[in-house]
Scaffold this motif. Sequence first.
Motif, PDB file in Angstrom:
ATOM      1  N   VAL A 405       0.866  -1.168   0.000  1.00 54.24           N
ATOM      2  CA  VAL A 405       0.000   0.000   0.000  1.00 54.24           C
ATOM      3  C   VAL A 405       0.906   1.221   0.000  1.00 54.24           C
ATOM      4  O   VAL A 405       1.728   1.400   0.901  1.00 54.24           O
ATOM      5  CB  VAL A 405      -0.928   0.013   1.228  1.00 54.24           C
ATOM      6  CG1 VAL A 405      -1.851   1.228   1.182  1.00 54.24           C
ATOM      7  CG2 VAL A 405      -1.740  -1.265   1.287  1.00 54.24           C
ATOM      8  N   SER A 406       0.779   2.052  -0.990  1.00 56.49           N
ATOM      9  CA  SER A 406       1.688   3.182  -1.170  1.00 56.49           C
ATOM     10  C   SER A 406       1.619   4.143   0.003  1.00 56.49           C
ATOM     11  O   SER A 406       0.549   4.393   0.576  1.00 56.49           O
ATOM     12  CB  SER A 406       1.335   3.936  -2.459  1.00 56.49           C
ATOM     13  OG  SER A 406       2.088   5.140  -2.549  1.00 56.49           O
ATOM     14  N   ASP A 409      -0.804   7.183  -0.293  1.00 54.10           N
ATOM     15  CA  ASP A 409      -2.260   7.018  -0.301  1.00 54.10           C
ATOM     16  C   ASP A 409      -2.868   7.701   0.911  1.00 54.10           C
ATOM     17  O   ASP A 409      -3.317   7.059   1.868  1.00 54.10           O
ATOM     18  CB  ASP A 409      -2.619   5.528  -0.320  1.00 54.10           C
ATOM     19  CG  ASP A 409      -2.181   4.857  -1.604  1.00 54.10           C
ATOM     20  OD1 ASP A 409      -1.953   5.574  -2.580  1.00 54.10           O
ATOM     21  OD2 ASP A 409      -2.073   3.622  -1.614  1.00 54.10           O
ATOM     22  N   LYS A 425      -7.711   7.514  -2.271  1.00 44.97           N
ATOM     23  CA  LYS A 425      -7.600   6.365  -3.154  1.00 44.97           C
ATOM     24  C   LYS A 425      -6.350   5.582  -2.781  1.00 44.97           C
ATOM     25  O   LYS A 425      -5.547   6.025  -1.942  1.00 44.97           O
ATOM     26  CB  LYS A 425      -7.518   6.794  -4.609  1.00 44.97           C
ATOM     27  CG  LYS A 425      -6.212   7.486  -5.006  1.00 44.97           C
ATOM     28  CD  LYS A 425      -6.182   7.819  -6.465  1.00 44.97           C
ATOM     29  CE  LYS A 425      -4.871   8.501  -6.853  1.00 44.97           C
ATOM     30  NZ  LYS A 425      -3.710   7.612  -6.723  1.00 44.97           N
ATOM     31  N   THR A 426      -6.176   4.440  -3.404  1.00 45.21           N
ATOM     32  CA  THR A 426      -4.962   3.669  -3.216  1.00 45.21           C
ATOM     33  C   THR A 426      -4.501   3.104  -4.542  1.00 45.21           C
ATOM     34  O   THR A 426      -5.310   2.806  -5.422  1.00 45.21           O
ATOM     35  CB  THR A 426      -5.168   2.520  -2.198  1.00 45.21           C
ATOM     36  OG1 THR A 426      -3.930   1.831  -2.028  1.00 45.21           O
ATOM     37  CG2 THR A 426      -6.208   1.530  -2.694  1.00 45.21           C
ATOM     38  N   ALA A 428      -2.566   0.367  -4.414  1.00 44.28           N
ATOM     39  CA  ALA A 428      -2.006  -0.860  -3.852  1.00 44.28           C
ATOM     40  C   ALA A 428      -1.787  -1.905  -4.942  1.00 44.28           C
ATOM     41  O   ALA A 428      -2.532  -1.975  -5.935  1.00 44.28           O
ATOM     42  CB  ALA A 428      -2.942  -1.414  -2.780  1.00 44.28           C
ATOM     43  N   TYR A 438     -10.522  -2.358  -2.490  1.00 46.30           N
ATOM     44  CA  TYR A 438     -10.201  -1.714  -1.214  1.00 46.30           C
ATOM     45  C   TYR A 438     -11.439  -1.036  -0.662  1.00 46.30           C
ATOM     46  O   TYR A 438     -12.401  -0.723  -1.373  1.00 46.30           O
ATOM     47  CB  TYR A 438      -9.053  -0.726  -1.359  1.00 46.30           C
ATOM     48  CG  TYR A 438      -9.391   0.596  -2.009  1.00 46.30           C
ATOM     49  CD1 TYR A 438      -9.779   1.693  -1.233  1.00 46.30           C
ATOM     50  CD2 TYR A 438      -9.301   0.766  -3.385  1.00 46.30           C
ATOM     51  CE1 TYR A 438     -10.073   2.907  -1.816  1.00 46.30           C
ATOM     52  CE2 TYR A 438      -9.589   1.989  -3.975  1.00 46.30           C
ATOM     53  CZ  TYR A 438      -9.985   3.063  -3.184  1.00 46.30           C
ATOM     54  OH  TYR A 438     -10.269   4.272  -3.750  1.00 46.30           O
ATOM     55  N   PRO A 453      -8.196  -0.221  -6.860  1.00 45.86           N
ATOM     56  CA  PRO A 453      -6.977   0.582  -6.903  1.00 45.86           C
ATOM     57  C   PRO A 453      -6.967   1.545  -8.084  1.00 45.86           C
ATOM     58  O   PRO A 453      -7.300   1.194  -9.210  1.00 45.86           O
ATOM     59  CB  PRO A 453      -5.878  -0.477  -6.997  1.00 45.86           C
ATOM     60  CG  PRO A 453      -6.445  -1.655  -6.277  1.00 45.86           C
ATOM     61  CD  PRO A 453      -7.896  -1.662  -6.628  1.00 45.86           C
ATOM     62  N   ILE A 471      -7.362   2.359   5.243  1.00 49.20           N
ATOM     63  CA  ILE A 471      -7.555   1.673   3.972  1.00 49.20           C
ATOM     64  C   ILE A 471      -7.317   0.186   4.182  1.00 49.20           C
ATOM     65  O   ILE A 471      -6.299  -0.207   4.751  1.00 49.20           O
ATOM     66  CB  ILE A 471      -6.580   2.208   2.898  1.00 49.20           C
ATOM     67  CG1 ILE A 471      -6.898   3.661   2.559  1.00 49.20           C
ATOM     68  CG2 ILE A 471      -6.654   1.358   1.645  1.00 49.20           C
ATOM     69  CD1 ILE A 471      -5.937   4.252   1.542  1.00 49.20           C
ATOM     70  N   LYS A 483      -3.597   0.109   5.952  1.00 55.06           N
ATOM     71  CA  LYS A 483      -2.777   1.278   6.239  1.00 55.06           C
ATOM     72  C   LYS A 483      -3.674   2.327   6.879  1.00 55.06           C
ATOM     73  O   LYS A 483      -4.776   2.581   6.396  1.00 55.06           O
ATOM     74  CB  LYS A 483      -2.138   1.847   4.981  1.00 55.06           C
ATOM     75  CG  LYS A 483      -1.336   3.135   5.226  1.00 55.06           C
ATOM     76  CD  LYS A 483      -0.748   3.658   3.937  1.00 55.06           C
ATOM     77  CE  LYS A 483      -0.002   4.972   4.159  1.00 55.06           C
ATOM     78  NZ  LYS A 483      -0.926   6.067   4.490  1.00 55.06           N
TER      79      LYS A 483
END
Length: 957
Positions: A405-406, A409, A425-426, A428, A438, A453, A471, A483
């Motif tokens: 997961v960035s 995000d 948003k993600t 991932a 997600y 994503p 998230i 995350k």
Amino acid sequence: MHRSRPVVGLPLALVVAVGAMSGWGSGTATAAPEAGGTLYVNHGVACSDTGTGTQSLPFCTVQAAADVVEPGDTVRILGSSLSAYSQAVTLTRSGTSDEPITFSGAPLPTSRSQAVLATPASAPALTLKGVHDVRVESLAFSDEHHSDVVAVTGSDHVTLDRLNVANSAPTVPVTGTAIGVDGTSSDVTVSRTSIYAGTAYGVRVESGAARVTVTTNAILSQQQGGIAVSGAADTDVTSNTVFTPCAAGISLDGGSSGVVENNVAITLNSRQSKACPAPTAPLYAVSADSASRVTADYNVAASGGSASTPARTEYSWAGTSYATSAAFRGGTGQGTHDLDGITAPPGTPSEHSPLIDSADATAPGELTTDQEGHPRVDDLLVADTGNGTSRPDRGALERQDTLTVSADDDPTPPKGLAPLGISMKTDATSAWGAPLAYSVDFGDGSDPATGTPGMPVAHTYATPGRYTTRITVTEPDGTSAQKSYAGVAAGTATPPTTALSVAPDTASGQVDAGSAQFTVAAPADPWEVAYRTLDYGDGTRENLLSDVQEPARPSHQYAAPGTYTATLTQTDLFGRTTTARTTFHAADAFVAMTPQWDTEKTIAAHGVLKLSAATLRADSNGTDAVQLQLVTSNAKASGALTLYPHGTTRPATGDTTFEPGRTTTAETTVKVTPTGAVDLYNGSSGAVTVNVATVGLQTHAQYADTYHPVTPARLLDTRTGTGGTRSPVAGNHSLTLTVGGTHGVPANADAVVLDVTATTTKASGDLTVATHSTNDSVVNGPYWTTGQTATAQVVIPVYDGKVVLHNDSKASANLVADLAGWYGTTANGSEFLPVTPARILNTRTGTGTGKVARLAAHATLKLKVTGAHGVPATGVTAADLNLTVPSASGSGYLVAFPDGTSRPGVYSLSFTKGHTTTARTLVKAGTDGEIALYNAGTTSVDVYADLLGDYDVFPAR
């Protein structure tokens, strides 16, 4: 179907070097059994071995629980490596197939500590003796003696799962076994256990044992063997990782039978030593009497250091050595799927490793989870080369998918005034390319929003607050990663309020009058505050801690007396600032000193004597002024002495006057420089000898006393019997006077201020005043000539509420003592502010009165002491003055008292016709800020008053 291991932000990597196996054996904690079937052991709290082992009163020792455990019970052992159970525990009680006995060191949900049993020198830490249907799980063992750790003897249907045996590697040969199963035991499973270097054998199964399973264990660097089976029937050794630089990794002999599959034996080239007796031993060894009864396949012979074929023999089978897996297959027909010539760390296989998805899922003893409790899964990036449908990896640890997961995000925008609309948003990703979805929990009780994503979701925070968004990324099979972001702030319409208050630092009835104790109240919405700065008003500031849930209480020591405005500036998350201010009056408190007459100097006419801080004893913390006693003698001409801070302009004031043929004494207060030095000026046309003693310090940086001025009151008059004596005091005789516990002076006062007078004197002499309980503190009172009435103000420490007045004359004199005030506890006391000396009264020039006129006999003048010369306009309780009557035209005395009160019958200064007299007068001020001066003489006189400082209400308002 595959499952993945969630990882946030970083891919999974477990790299373990020689001698360190971080992460092995961490396992997964087992849920606590139902209440009523649990016995607790915890020697870290109040405990008892004679109780019933409840959680509130657990057993102190494991043995106490082992002695009473019943089928179906779980013994929960609590503790940590910092407090190990050093004892040899023997279990002789059994469970049943439906209700086994369980010993568990798994931590409670509220704790991350795992219980540790320390192996004593005399016996194993744990012995299962003649038992059945017993499970031991999630226990750690510390083996300081390199001896046997866990012993299974004469037992059956025993499971040892997720144990951890740890100690430093030995440097000499040892004989112990980490986990031993004797020849009279059967149906024993050793699984998901970590065994570190420290014993001769990791797991050892002795001749006669049957149906023993050793599976999914991680074993490091044993001296004689990782897993050694001798003469045991139906023993399965499956999916273990054995790091074995010094000995055989897995060996079966003595007619043993069973299956050896899915194991990884890792070697490093090692030289023979006391600690490494067999560095050339084969990784896998099956003796001739066991070879026909053992099946071996899907095993790995790997190097821990390079990709080359290991230098050691990989196999010894029926007495024949085989250097490679190919040779082994060709010579025995075993090991059809074995691997070698690869590099493998003794941990989780790296991505694309040949160990991944290449094991036999149908091997006896194969578990559905790995040594750490993770599921056996199908790696989508690796071709399946094993047997069966679950696609396990070889060895004890299974490679897991990595969900990333960035870190970018985050909610956008992260803050703003409510109602606050955000989007989130993600991006991932799954390392194995699995499809993801997600959801976002916005932390305000609303329903989560869902997306895929790359696709944002929106939300509006209607209520002000600070929210944690979470998230959750999910694969189709339910595997997930999370995350959290704790920074969303929906602000209030107005910034949080501020409040600042201050009080002086007090302790045990004393005050550090220059130390401010601030209180910064917690705001109504503390989450909204970003930071706070407190400016102390003296050029210094402090950034307060960001935690504003509780009031902050910073303290500050001011460098000098004065009035300071402190400002609190509070900045919220949105850049809005609010301020609060408070005023602190840094001042001085009094330290009474034992006088030391160590400065006797002759000062030439119009000369200056510099008195150092050390001489004045003014070199202690925060000293701003000193109270001195001056004794003059051997004067060659009449004149006055003036004291002032070294290096400053000499004021037109006087601290004491003198004349030839007379000895005089006076106390005075003088401000000191930051270095503590004082200049003493002789204003006479002739030389004079002066003796100086320090009787007290005024300091803003020490715990000290406050002053309590009183309306002057007579304590002693030997002419009238006041004070208990009604007769003159004979020459060289003393009188004891009680001052504590009378006229408002408490019994525990630390010092008193007295005006002492000698009158109807029959010969010249002087008066001394001393503490009663000790001879250390002695000050000089007035000197007189025959027939003269003389007065001097003195400060004297009090230890038992009494002082001693001594008539140091050859003839008798009547003695008088008048109370001006006392020093002691802070309640209702006053603090001191020194000022630059200034003449505030001069009847010859009209200063202080507005007209040039002597003070007539039996007349009173009022003198304003507040609102000028650095003295506050309000809150002043007393003034520190030097009074002078120059060239008196007659004899008499002055009475100084608070304006607005009845005139007391006391002496403040006694004067004699034709002479100039100076005396210190520490006098209480009237409520109007004025003092009254009454001339009790029969002729008019001129009067000077020099201001030295003021006392103010404590704490100052």
